[in-house]
Scaffold this active site. Structure first.
Site, PDB file in Angstrom:
ATOM      1  N   PHE A 150       0.733  -1.339   0.099  1.00 14.52           N
ATOM      2  CA  PHE A 150      -0.101  -0.037   0.167  1.00 14.52           C
ATOM      3  C   PHE A 150       0.817   1.220   0.057  1.00 14.52           C
ATOM      4  O   PHE A 150       0.370   2.352  -0.366  1.00 14.52           O
ATOM      5  CB  PHE A 150      -0.943   0.097   1.436  1.00 14.52           C
ATOM      6  CG  PHE A 150      -0.311   0.442   2.515  1.00 14.52           C
ATOM      7  CD1 PHE A 150       0.000   1.749   2.855  1.00 14.52           C
ATOM      8  CD2 PHE A 150       0.330  -0.663   3.386  1.00 14.52           C
ATOM      9  CE1 PHE A 150       0.681   2.169   4.000  1.00 14.52           C
ATOM     10  CE2 PHE A 150       0.989  -0.174   4.685  1.00 14.52           C
ATOM     11  CZ  PHE A 150       1.333   1.321   4.905  1.00 14.52           C
ATOM     12  N   GLU A 177      -5.040  -3.496  -1.847  1.00 18.31           N
ATOM     13  CA  GLU A 177      -6.397  -3.589  -1.641  1.00 18.31           C
ATOM     14  C   GLU A 177      -6.923  -2.263  -0.968  1.00 18.31           C
ATOM     15  O   GLU A 177      -7.900  -1.903  -0.971  1.00 18.31           O
ATOM     16  CB  GLU A 177      -7.222  -4.742  -1.036  1.00 18.31           C
ATOM     17  CG  GLU A 177      -6.741  -5.086   0.284  1.00 18.31           C
ATOM     18  CD  GLU A 177      -5.537  -5.940   0.388  1.00 18.31           C
ATOM     19  OE1 GLU A 177      -4.656  -5.772  -0.258  1.00 18.31           O
ATOM     20  OE2 GLU A 177      -5.350  -6.494   1.444  1.00 18.31           O
ATOM     21  N   CYS A 282       9.647   2.111   3.107  1.00 15.50           N
ATOM     22  CA  CYS A 282      10.345   0.700   3.472  1.00 15.50           C
ATOM     23  C   CYS A 282      11.876   1.313   3.746  1.00 15.50           C
ATOM     24  O   CYS A 282      12.590   0.571   4.263  1.00 15.50           O
ATOM     25  CB  CYS A 282      10.357  -0.155   2.270  1.00 15.50           C
ATOM     26  SG  CYS A 282      10.793   0.497   0.620  1.00 15.50           S
ATOM     27  N   GLU A 383       9.246  -3.951  13.322  1.00 13.38           N
ATOM     28  CA  GLU A 383       9.024  -3.044  12.199  1.00 13.38           C
ATOM     29  C   GLU A 383       7.701  -2.212  12.185  1.00 13.38           C
ATOM     30  O   GLU A 383       6.718  -2.992  12.327  1.00 13.38           O
ATOM     31  CB  GLU A 383       9.024  -3.817  10.662  1.00 13.38           C
ATOM     32  CG  GLU A 383       8.839  -2.623   9.646  1.00 13.38           C
ATOM     33  CD  GLU A 383       8.523  -2.913   8.226  1.00 13.38           C
ATOM     34  OE1 GLU A 383       7.991  -4.127   7.940  1.00 13.38           O
ATOM     35  OE2 GLU A 383       8.751  -2.311   7.443  1.00 13.38           O
TER      36      GLU A 383
END
Ligand code: NAD
Length: 498
Positions: A150, A177, A282, A383
């Protein structure tokens, strides 16, 4: 009734046979803005069949025509960057300048793909043996399954799709999604650019759609970007099915600050890289490793900058940071902050207290800073993927390097220093795929390749750039003899080069 977002198959919107769908939210208001169709096995099969039929023509389409399509695609995406940024901001929540930035980074890989005729050049050696020549070519694989996260709904699909298509493949993209709309628009632009329908397809949905792509016999390769547990399982399952897989996973990126660094530069970088896109990158910095006396100064400077950050919706141009993606994710990030407090880290700024007037139901978490975090704490190990920055204090440079190298993630890292020798040592000893020297987010430009190490990437290939071309093609080597006047008769010995 909410708008229903369909798939994009063979150059047109399709709703498929599945009646399942899921909600899409505006994260700034917390309200459902649309429903997105969830593909089932039959819907995926329909998309793959179209992509496979298109592949049979596209793979033999001349390099000249393919190049023209890519150039035109590049122009249309560039011209549509504000429209695409609005679509991203509406479903992801990031600010518009940030959304435009991701489109620009995506454009870089289209630009790389425009040079396809150079990238796909083979090699040729003459007279490798008497009367024998040899040449190599790279051929496309077929229908590529692309599964994306996403957090970069334009950039990450563009890490894959242009390079795959330029190389002669066709694609079925399964985007997140959570922010699905913009993928359909990008695929539509490809058709407007003269790309044949069926070359670039988009299906929406979740696990069922992905599992069908993994097992489909007409999908020989999978490119995945997302969290580590899903990356690992897709890599393992895809490989078990004999497919070529590149699966990029999660991250926990460290930024080392040595005492000789420019502390203002380092603090600016830590805040920008820690809180940009609400920490949902990321390559976001989530751990600042302060060496020796760097810590006190750095903490004060980071905290000062956090106070000036305006958190709010993308619709307000003054917002520097938007919400996180979902209510569940907001709760997860807040629980991570709670775990840091319980473990004894010192909370310098607490993002759980944020209030955005008029957006009380939005998924906002404010910028959060912890000091005195240690590597045994959950806040260090997980994370978080939110606006939470942890300062870990170490005495020595060697300790800092060891800390980074012990971490299971190895996507990106950075060092801030004015000491060239220290920077060189860091670059050589650090076990991480992408390294910045006084650059906090070292995302390689489009003509290099992007990839972490260890639990941040499964597979032998990084993504886009030269590695992308290698991943999406396979070599064929042809050894040729013509008009050799000497007939040597039968010889069962292994061919020798003479
Ligand atoms: P995610 O793993 O939840 O989802 C990624 C994709 O996989 C989505 O399309 C999703 O629908 C699908 N998916 C989710 N669960 C699945 C399952 N069980 N089986 C099959 N498919 C499944 O990731 P996300 O939350 O969308 O994105 C955030 C994550 O992505 C973070 O961990 C972030 O670090 C990572 N990320 C990594 C990079 C990189 O380059 N290494 C880049 C961007 C994001």
């Amino acid at each position: 009734m909410s708008e229903r977002i369909g798939h994009w198959i063979n150059g047109q919107t399709a709703f498929g046979v599945s009646s399942l769908d899921g909600p899409v939210f505006d994260p700034a208001t917390g309200r459902e803005s649309a429903r997105v169709a969830y593909a089932n096995v039959q819907d995926v099969d329909e998309a793959v069949a179209n992509a496979h039929a298109a592949f049979l023509d596209w793979r033999v389409t001349s390099l000249a025509l393919r190049t023209r399509v890519m150039f035109s695609f590049r122009s249309l995406v560039d011209a549509a960057k504000d429209e695409l940024a609005d679509l991203i901001a509406g479903e992801h929540g990031k600010t518009k300048p940030d959304a435009r930035g991701e489109v620009l980074r995506g454009l870089e890989t289209i630009e790389f793909a425009c040079g396809l005729s150079s990238h796909l050049k083979g090699e040729n050696s003459q007279q490798v043996s008497t009367g024998i020549d040899i040449h190599s070519v790279r051929e496309p694989l077929g229908v590529i399954g692309c599964i994306t996260p996403f957090n970069f709904p334009v950039m990450v699909p563009l890490w894959m799709v242009p390079v795959a298509i330029a190389s002669g493949n066709t694609v079925v993209l399964k985007p997140s999604e959570k922010d699905p709309s913009v993928s359909n628009r990008v695929a539509e632009l490809f058709v407007e650019a003269g790309g044949p329908p069926g070359v670039f397809n988009v299906i929406h949905g979740g696990r069922e759609a992905v599992e069908r792509l993994i097992e489909h016999p007409d999908v020989p390769a999978l490119s995945f970007v997302g969290s580590t547990p899903v990356a690992r399982s897709i890599y393992e399952e895809g490989s078990r099915q004999g497919k070529r897989v590149q699966a990029l996973g999660g991250a926990k990126n460290h930024m080392l600050v040595l005492p000789d660094a420019d502390m203002d530069l380092a603090a600016d970088a830590a805040v920008s890289a820690g809180f940009g896109s609400a920490g949902e990158r990321c390559m976001a910095i989530s751990v600042v490793v302060a060496v020796g006396r760097a810590a006190d100064d750095l903490k004060v400077k980071i905290a000062e900058r956090i106070r000036d950050l305006q958190v709010g919706p993308a619709s307000d141009p003054a917002s520097a940071m938007g919400p996180v993606i979902t209510r569940e994710h907001k709760e997860f990030v807040e629980s991570c902050i709670g775990s840091g407090v319980e473990a004894g880290a010192s909370l310098v700024t607490d993002g759980r207290l944020i209030k955005v007037p008029g957006h009380e139901e939005g998924f906002f978490v404010g910028p959060t800073l912890f000091d005195h975090v240690t590597s045994d704490m959950e806040i260090y190990q997980r994370e978080v993927f939110g606006p939470v920055l942890s300062i870990v204090r170490v005495e020595h440079f060697a300790e800092a390097i060891e800390l980074v190298n012990r971490n299971p993630y190895a996507n990106g890292t950075a060092i801030f220093t004015n000491d060239g020798g220290a920077a060189r040592r860091f670059q050589r000893e650090i076990q991480v795929g992408m390294v910045g020297v006084n650059v906090a987010i070292p995302v390689p430009v489009g003509f290099y390749s992007f990839g972490g190490w260890k639990s941040s990437l499964f597979g032998a290939h990084s993504i886009y750039g030269p590695d992308g071309i290698h991943f999406y093609t396979r070599p064929k080597v042809v050894t040729t003899r013509w008009a050799d006047p000497v007939h040597r008769g039968v010889d069962l010995g292994f061919p020798r080069n003479t």
